[in-house]
Design a protein around this motif. Structure first.
Motif, PDB file in Angstrom:
ATOM      1  N   THR A  21     -15.033  -6.065  -1.453  1.00 40.00           N
ATOM      2  CA  THR A  21     -14.283  -6.859  -0.468  1.00 40.00           C
ATOM      3  C   THR A  21     -13.010  -6.169  -0.030  1.00 40.00           C
ATOM      4  N   THR A  22     -12.712  -5.032  -0.617  1.00 41.63           N
ATOM      5  CA  THR A  22     -11.521  -4.280  -0.246  1.00 41.63           C
ATOM      6  C   THR A  22     -11.720  -3.637   1.118  1.00 41.63           C
ATOM      7  N   PRO A  23     -10.865  -3.897   2.088  1.00 42.58           N
ATOM      8  CA  PRO A  23     -11.045  -3.298   3.424  1.00 42.58           C
ATOM      9  C   PRO A  23     -10.709  -1.818   3.416  1.00 42.58           C
ATOM     10  N   ILE A  24     -11.520  -1.052   4.103  1.00 39.67           N
ATOM     11  CA  ILE A  24     -11.292   0.389   4.185  1.00 39.67           C
ATOM     12  C   ILE A  24      -9.996   0.694   4.907  1.00 39.67           C
ATOM     13  N   GLU A  25      -9.565  -0.215   5.802  1.00 38.24           N
ATOM     14  CA  GLU A  25      -8.313  -0.006   6.513  1.00 38.24           C
ATOM     15  C   GLU A  25      -7.132  -0.008   5.546  1.00 38.24           C
ATOM     16  N   ASP A  26      -7.196  -0.869   4.543  1.00 40.48           N
ATOM     17  CA  ASP A  26      -6.097  -0.911   3.567  1.00 40.48           C
ATOM     18  C   ASP A  26      -6.083   0.349   2.719  1.00 40.48           C
ATOM     19  N   ILE A  27      -7.250   0.872   2.402  1.00 36.29           N
ATOM     20  CA  ILE A  27      -7.316   2.113   1.625  1.00 36.29           C
ATOM     21  C   ILE A  27      -6.679   3.252   2.399  1.00 36.29           C
ATOM     22  N   ASN A  28      -7.010   3.358   3.679  1.00 36.01           N
ATOM     23  CA  ASN A  28      -6.447   4.428   4.489  1.00 36.01           C
ATOM     24  C   ASN A  28      -4.952   4.249   4.695  1.00 36.01           C
ATOM     25  N   ARG A  29      -4.534   3.002   4.826  1.00 32.65           N
ATOM     26  CA  ARG A  29      -3.110   2.748   5.032  1.00 32.65           C
ATOM     27  C   ARG A  29      -2.306   3.095   3.781  1.00 32.65           C
ATOM     28  N   VAL A  30      -2.834   2.818   2.619  1.00 35.18           N
ATOM     29  CA  VAL A  30      -2.125   3.107   1.367  1.00 35.18           C
ATOM     30  C   VAL A  30      -2.148   4.595   1.060  1.00 35.18           C
ATOM     31  N   CYS A  31      -3.264   5.242   1.278  1.00 29.84           N
ATOM     32  CA  CYS A  31      -3.453   6.607   0.769  1.00 29.84           C
ATOM     33  C   CYS A  31      -3.142   7.697   1.782  1.00 29.84           C
ATOM     34  N   GLY A  32      -3.253   7.417   3.064  1.00 27.96           N
ATOM     35  CA  GLY A  32      -3.001   8.474   4.026  1.00 27.96           C
ATOM     36  C   GLY A  32      -3.976   9.619   3.841  1.00 27.96           C
ATOM     37  N   ASP A  33      -3.446  10.835   3.715  1.00 28.72           N
ATOM     38  CA  ASP A  33      -4.306  12.004   3.578  1.00 28.72           C
ATOM     39  C   ASP A  33      -4.505  12.422   2.120  1.00 28.72           C
ATOM     40  N   SER A  34      -4.142  11.590   1.166  1.00 26.42           N
ATOM     41  CA  SER A  34      -4.296  11.921  -0.253  1.00 26.42           C
ATOM     42  C   SER A  34      -5.703  11.555  -0.722  1.00 26.42           C
ATOM     43  N   TYR A  35      -6.528  12.546  -0.988  1.00 29.64           N
ATOM     44  CA  TYR A  35      -7.877  12.261  -1.474  1.00 29.64           C
ATOM     45  C   TYR A  35      -7.840  11.714  -2.897  1.00 29.64           C
TER      46      TYR A  35
END
Length: 1314
Positions: free
Chosen positions: A1014-1028
């Motif tokens: 249920t975790t949105p991918i948008e939140d993952i990208n917003r939190v992590c930026g370019d950090s793999y």
């Protein structure tokens, strides 16, 4: 039809109403019976005493109106009644008397009730029975227990108070905690006064106590604000029982109390055909806390059985088999404490007669908040070890701290010896559980052994005592202002901790002065004077230095520093010791005391004399400054260099910001450990982050001959903690600078010679590597990869001639997420050892145990804590461990080794990150998960045998995992390639417990998000930026805070390594001119420095300097900047003006003089007769050399003749235009003294043509005009006949050159100034 249904419904309602009425009648009748029973109980008991009554005190909430019978209730005794008392804010204020306190404290058991004034069951938990063995209780406060902070509990029939919902179901006995199979099997958390399967028994006919059998629960909250009788009495009773029952609780004030009583419980499995139901135990658990410290009482009234039948006990009397477990378990596989020798042993029968806490058989007391400390003596014959419980666990190195202890069972006739480190002192037995002794003076710092001996027996009972340096220990004596630093104060306002001496404020104390010096290998602490002989222990006093002006301490006039000591005039009789407790000040200068005596010997220049004496002595000692570490150039470098420099807590931007000795600094650092000679470095930085140096101001940091922490063996000169540092490095600052001035000769010598700051030229920042998150690794060469192994692994291993270093990490699987198992691991612990240093382990605590401490620090198998300011920096063998002064929850720990290696462990939100710092000397010798540090990331992956590993490819996690990282796993046995595990394994665990070779983690660097997430991918990208790395952790763990901390640790490391650990170009120190200032302390590439002078001074020389990228300052074309006084400057200006005037006027004057001389000579020439030429013809120039002829032995060898000098000075020479050549061979040679008769004589001059005569002329002979007498010199002819004398060799005579400048253009010859 509808009418029928209506009649049916009406009938049903009538019947239900009658049933309800019948039930209400039954309940009312039961209530009436209960009230009659309560009334009967009250009549039998008489005066109501809640401490002994069966009736519970009322439980009205604060603010509730007091019932009508409250007036009657106050006349009852709640401590002796069966009826529970009630309370209200309107009850009181109640004041307890000493007699009443002694009365209620005489009982072993705390009050519990089976009735209350409403006819209820009081404290009896009627819902607890054989089928339902436990009930949940919510706590509205924090209960610290065994490292955990809890707000709930379960009350169990089975003899324990639990903190986890774990059923009592064990397959094997004896029991072992923590449960080895955790987490597969539950590991309960509990306090167990009698942890065994129990049933509720029955009263035996004839029992005195008729309260109903069962489990009783009572909770009293917010005791400090209670004013009612029961609240006040229970508060005072528990307070003094704790204070007098266990050491270290002298200031404890209870806030909440829990009373759980198991009355007449029998063993499970007893035969129904026997009297087993009458074989019962009655015991009680009392838990009290102030939400920081927690204490527990085990009260055993009587114990008639030991084991239930499943543990092998008899079905008739519960004897035999494995007795009950007595002790504590923290749960979650962490820690446990078994109360030996009673637990699960036959000695359990002695519980009701042993203990003797508060002098009561059957009472046992413990401190249980962070670790379990027993407050009662125990049998020695069956103990595996002999741990002492003592308080305080720390003391000032100067001694005088009163230490109370518990361990063996004492007798008042025992002779007690206490040994601190290697120094033994007499102790005193107070009662069967407690003894006391006074810490002696020790020249040591850190942890030392503390042990006791009874009747000259062996030192079995031991513990670790922390010795604080005088500078870091809490001040026992202090001054209310800084007047003690002056040499002529009018008074000194003194204060001290009166309670550390005695609680009696009317006791008499003595105030004495002590000095310190090092005039041999053995340092001395010397008694100087009794300042005050007898004053009240009020905690304050005003000293008047003028009262000591006439003292004569001629043998101690070399004492420049010392301490003030305050002790009791008569030792406290309650302790029965011949020694008194003592409190000490920190080191202080003694000029306020000795100044009059110094002035009588040295005069008003005593500061200069004493400074000169120190300079002379210091010059005779070994030069140490070149051996200490170089200072970092910038504050950010100093903060980042966590392997060599730690904060100077006397000038710390995160703590003590006073910086008394470094005015203008915002932060100072010191070398963590002394070098081999005991010296250390100090570096201070201004608000701009630049290094402050003594070449600029006297407040700059400087190297120290003696390190503040001292140097082993500590008891030698230059190695005593704090005192040697003050003696060699601090007191000279007073005598040379602070009391003389910055520009005084002594201070200049101090600043520029003896304690000169070292610039950062040559400073090499360390390198760093890190691991964080899932876990992700940055090697020393900045290679990035991810490794999700499970087990204990080698992070750094160095085994060379110069360095031996092991740093290891433990990785455990991350908790499950909302979709199930998470296929990744994380760092949970770090252990490190450098060469022969102590082994230091930093371990993450369970989440529920992070209420106070977030990390466990274990040194050589012992937990240490850093919550006290004096223990923020702790020194161990060849290493220092510290926490920053602003960290209060032990979530940030730094380990620093003697080699310069550093380990930094951080915890945030339960997630660990670790950074390793290594100096340049470790290059090319590192191995392990953090790679081979060669400045080339391509060769980082080296296997334990030294061979090359796989190609470094951060995207191939599986390859690195299998072919490289798993090769560095640790086993229980030692291996020459990877070493052995350094971790402290508890509860019979080992490295293999954490190792799982079959664990398959996530192999993708950027895994796919589960479609069920249920975790949105948008939140993952917003939190992590370019950090793999952040993306990986978010997707795998499905926890946002995990990803946030991964990104946080990664950004921190990148910033530290990219900024704080980068080399900078320094041009070196640029001293500030005396009486001058600089615009900045920056001396790095690109810096521009402007000079200025103090008022009254004028700047000369180069006013600006630039630091070039080459590391050089620009050349001062106008000279070095200097500041001169205005008077000197005006004098210099007057000289310049005079020189300018002279430069203009002098040629004019010379020209005028020459013209005047010319006019005079011209007039003289006009008055003389014409000059007669020599009739001899002029000879032509012959270039051939003349024949060599030896000079006459009587001729003069003077290069300039008196004749030629006098003649040329008065007559101009006439030079022909013929080329220069040799004079004719017959040209006369004039001698300055009497010539030989064979020498040619000068031509004769007629008297008519002589214009003047030589001073030696006495007369003339005839008209020839020849002079008479030898040695007379003829006048120079006014004109030459075309020939001139070049003084070239004539015949065999040497050349004689005159001091004449010849004008080749035909001008007059000029006299040379040479």
């Amino acid at each position: 039809m509808w009418r029928g249904w209506g009649l049916t419904l009406a009938l049903a309602l009538v019947l239900s109403g009658s049933v309800r009425a019948t039930d209400d009648d039954v309940l009312e009748e039961i209530q009436r019976q209960r009230m009659r029973q309560v009334k009967a109980i009250r009549e039998r008991e008489g005066k109501y005493d809640p401490m002994t009554s069966r009736v519970a005190p009322p439980t009205y909430q604060p603010g509730e109106v007091t019932p009508e019978h409250s007036r009657e209730k106050r006349s009852l005794d709640p401590m002796n009644s069966r009826v529970a008392p009630q309370w209200s804010q309107r009850d009181g204020p109640y004041t307890i008397t000493a007699e009443r306190l002694n009365e209620i404290r005489a009982e072993l058991m705390y009050p519990y009730y089976d009735n209350d004034e409403h006819g209820g069951n009081g404290d009896l938990e009627v819902n607890i029975n054989t089928q339902n063995t436990q009930v949940n209780k919510q706590l509205t406060f924090l209960l610290p227990f065994f490292g955990f902070g809890l707000n709930y509990t379960w009350v169990s029939l089975n003899g324990y108070l639990g903190f986890s919902d774990a059923p009592f179901n064990w397959e094997h006995y004896p029991l072992s905690f923590p449960v080895p199979q955790w987490p597969e099997k539950p590991d309960p958390s509990f306090i167990g006064p009698f942890y065994s399967k129990c049933n509720i028994g029955e009263l035996k006919p004839g029992d005195d106590d008729s309260r109903r059998p069962g489990v009783y629960w009572r909770l009293e909250r917010d005791l400090p604000s209670r004013l009612d009788q029961f609240g006040v009495e229970i508060r005072e009773r528990i307070k003094w029982d704790v204070r007098e029952g266990i050491v270290g609780a002298a200031i404890f004030n209870p806030k909440h109390v829990i009373i759980v009583t198991w009355k007449n419980v029998t063993f499970a499995g007893g035969s129904v055909n026997t009297n087993a139901k009458y074989v019962t135990n009655t015991f009680q658990l009392v838990v009290t806390t102030d939400e920081i410290r927690t204490y527990a009482f085990f009260n055993y009234e009587y114990m008639r059985w030991t084991s239930h039948t499943e543990a092998g006990g008899s079905t008739d009397d519960g004897q035999g088999g494995v007795p009950a477990y007595v002790g504590f378990n923290a749960g979650n596989g962490t820690r446990s404490y078994e109360y030996t020798p009673y637990s699960q042993k036959l000695y359990i029968r002695d519980l009701s007669t042993a203990g003797n806490a508060n002098g009561k058989p059957g009472r046992h007391i413990f401190r249980v908040d962070e670790k379990i400390l027993a407050g009662c003596c125990r049998r020695e014959e069956d103990l595996m070890d002999y741990p002492l419980t003592f308080s305080p666990e720390h003391g000032n190195m100067m001694g005088g701290t009163l230490v109370n202890l518990t361990g063996p069972c004492f007798q008042v006739t025992h002779r007690l010896i206490c040994q601190f480190d290697t120094t033994a002192v007499e102790g005193k037995v107070l009662d069967g559980n407690r003894a006391t002794c006074i810490m002696p003076q020790l020249f040591v710092s850190g942890y030392v052994d503390f042990s006791i001996s009874i009747n000259s027996g062996p030192y079995y009972w031991k513990g670790k005592f922390f010795v604080e340096t005088p500078l870091t220990a809490p001040e026992g004596v202090w001054f209310k202002d800084d007047s003690y630093q002056q040499h002529t104060p009018t008074d000194l306002k003194l204060a001290w901790l009166a309670g550390n001496l005695t609680m009696n404020r009317d006791a008499q104390v003595m105030i004495s002065l002590w000095g310190y010096r090092e005039i041999s290998i053995y340092p001395e602490i010397i008694y100087i004077d009794m300042l005050v002989d007898g004053t009240q222990n009020s905690g304050s006093y005003i000293l008047v230095p003028g009262d000591y002006a006439n003292r004569d301490n001629s043998q101690y006039l070399d004492l420049e520093m010392g301490l003030i000591m305050i002790n009791l005039t008569t030792p406290e009789p309650a302790y029965g010791l011949e020694m008194s407790t003592v409190v000490w000040s920190r080191p202080i200068p003694l000029a306020w005391y000795f100044r009059p005596q110094w002035e009588r010997i040295y005069g008003t220049g005593w500061t200069t004399a004493m400074c000169d004496r120190w300079i002379e002595n210091d010059r005779n000692l070994r030069n140490f400054a070149y051996e200490v570490e170089r200072c970092p150039c910038l504050l950010k470098q100093a903060v980042a260099d966590k392997g060599r420099f730690l904060p100077d807590f006397s000038c710390d931007r995160d703590g003590n910001t006073e910086c008394d000795y470094h005015f203008g600094a915002i932060h100072c650092v010191r070398t963590a450990l002394p070098n081999k000679d005991g010296a250390g470095q100090q570096c201070c930085y201004d608000r701009d982050g630049y290094l402050m140096m003594t070449a600029d101001k006297m407040w700059g940091g400087n190297p120290h001959r003696a390190h503040n922490l001292g140097k082993s063996p500590f008891d030698e000169a230059n190695k005593v903690p704090t005192l040697s540092h003050w003696y060699h490095d601090v007191i000279p600052f007073y005598t040379c600078c602070k009391w003389q001035g910055e520009q005084s000769p002594g201070c200049v010598t101090y600043r520029f010679e003896r304690r000169v700051s070292q610039d950062c030229v040559g400073y090499q920042p360390p390198t760093a590597a890190t691991v964080f998150g899932d876990p992700h690794v940055y090697t020393f060469d900045d290679l990035q990869y991810t490794f999700n192994g499970k087990g204990e692994f080698v992070m750094v291993r160095v085994d060379s001639v110069r360095h031996v270093l092991d740093i290891q990490g433990r990785f455990e699987q991350i908790p499950v997420n909302y979709l199930g198992e998470a296929k990744a691991s994380t760092l949970t612990a770090v252990a490190a050892q450098d060469n022969v240093s102590s082994v230091v382990e930093v371990r993450r605590r369970p989440i529920d145990a992070m209420w106070r401490y977030h990390l466990d620090v274990i040194v050589d198998g012992t937990r240490v804590y850093f919550d006290r300011y004096s223990q923020k920096i702790q020194q161990f063998k060849e290493c220092v461990v510290y926490t920053p002064s602003n960290i209060l929850n032990q979530s940030h720990v730094i380990i620093m080794f003697a080699s310069g290696a550093g380990v930094e462990v951080m915890e945030n939100l339960g997630y660990l990150g670790t950074r390793i710092y290594l100096p340049l000397s470790f290059a090319n010798i590192t191995r392990g998960l953090f790679g081979n540090w060669t400045f080339d990331p391509q060769d980082d992956l080296v296997l334990p045998d030294g061979s090359s590993g796989p190609v470094a490819d951060a995207n191939n996690i599986e390859l690195i995992h299998k072919d490289f990282a798993m090769k560095w796993v640790l086993d229980d046995k030692d291996s020459p390639d990877v070493g052995k595990s350094l971790f402290f394994h508890e509860n019979s665990r080992s490295s293999n417990y954490y190792y799982d070779p079959n664990f398959i983690p996530e192999w993708k660097t950027t895994p796919d998000l589960s479609p069920n997430a249920t975790t949105p991918i948008e939140d993952i990208n917003r939190v992590c930026g370019d950090s793999y790395q952040c993306y990986f952790d978010y997707v795998v763990s499905l926890k946002r805070d995990f990803a946030v901390m991964t990104k946080y640790y990664q950004d921190q490391f990148v910033n530290i390594k990219g900024d704080g650990l980068q080399e900078v170009v320094s041009c070196g120190a640029l001293p500030t001119p005396p009486h001058g200032r600089k615009s900045t302390f920056n001396f790095l590439s690109g810096a521009e420095v402007k000079f200025d002078c103090d008022p009254g001074f004028v700047l000369l020389g180069e006013q600006r300097r630039w630091c070039y990228a080459s590391g050089d300052w620009n050349w001062p074309e106008d000279g070095e900047a200097t500041c001169v006084t205005e008077a000197e400057y005006l004098g210099m200006q007057a000289g310049v003006t005079a020189g300018t005037v002279l430069a203009v006027l002098l040629p004019v004057l010379i020209a005028m003089l020459c013209y005047a001389s010319y006019v005079r000579n011209k007039r003289r020439g006009a008055a003389r007769p014409p000059f007669r030429r020599d009739p001899r013809p002029a000879r032509s120039y012959d270039p051939s050399p003349p024949p060599f002829r030896s000079p006459s032995p009587t001729s003069s060898a003077s290069p300039v003749t008196a004749w030629s000098a006098s003649q040329h000075a008065s007559q101009p020479a006439v030079v022909t235009e013929k080329p220069l050549g040799r004079a004719p061979a017959t040209a006369p040679y004039y001698s300055t003294s009497g010539e030989s008769e064979g020498s040619p004589q000068p031509p004769s001059l007629s008297s008519a043509t002589s214009a003047s005569s030589s001073p030696g002329d006495s007369g003339r002979e005839g008209g020839s005009g020849r002079r008479k007498g030898r040695g007379r010199r003829p006048r120079m002819p006014e004109r030459m006949d075309g020939d001139y004398d070049t003084h070239e060799p004539l015949d065999d005579r040497p050349v004689v050159f005159q001091n004449v400048l010849w004008d080749l253009e035909g001008g007059d010859a000029k006299q040379s100034s040479v």
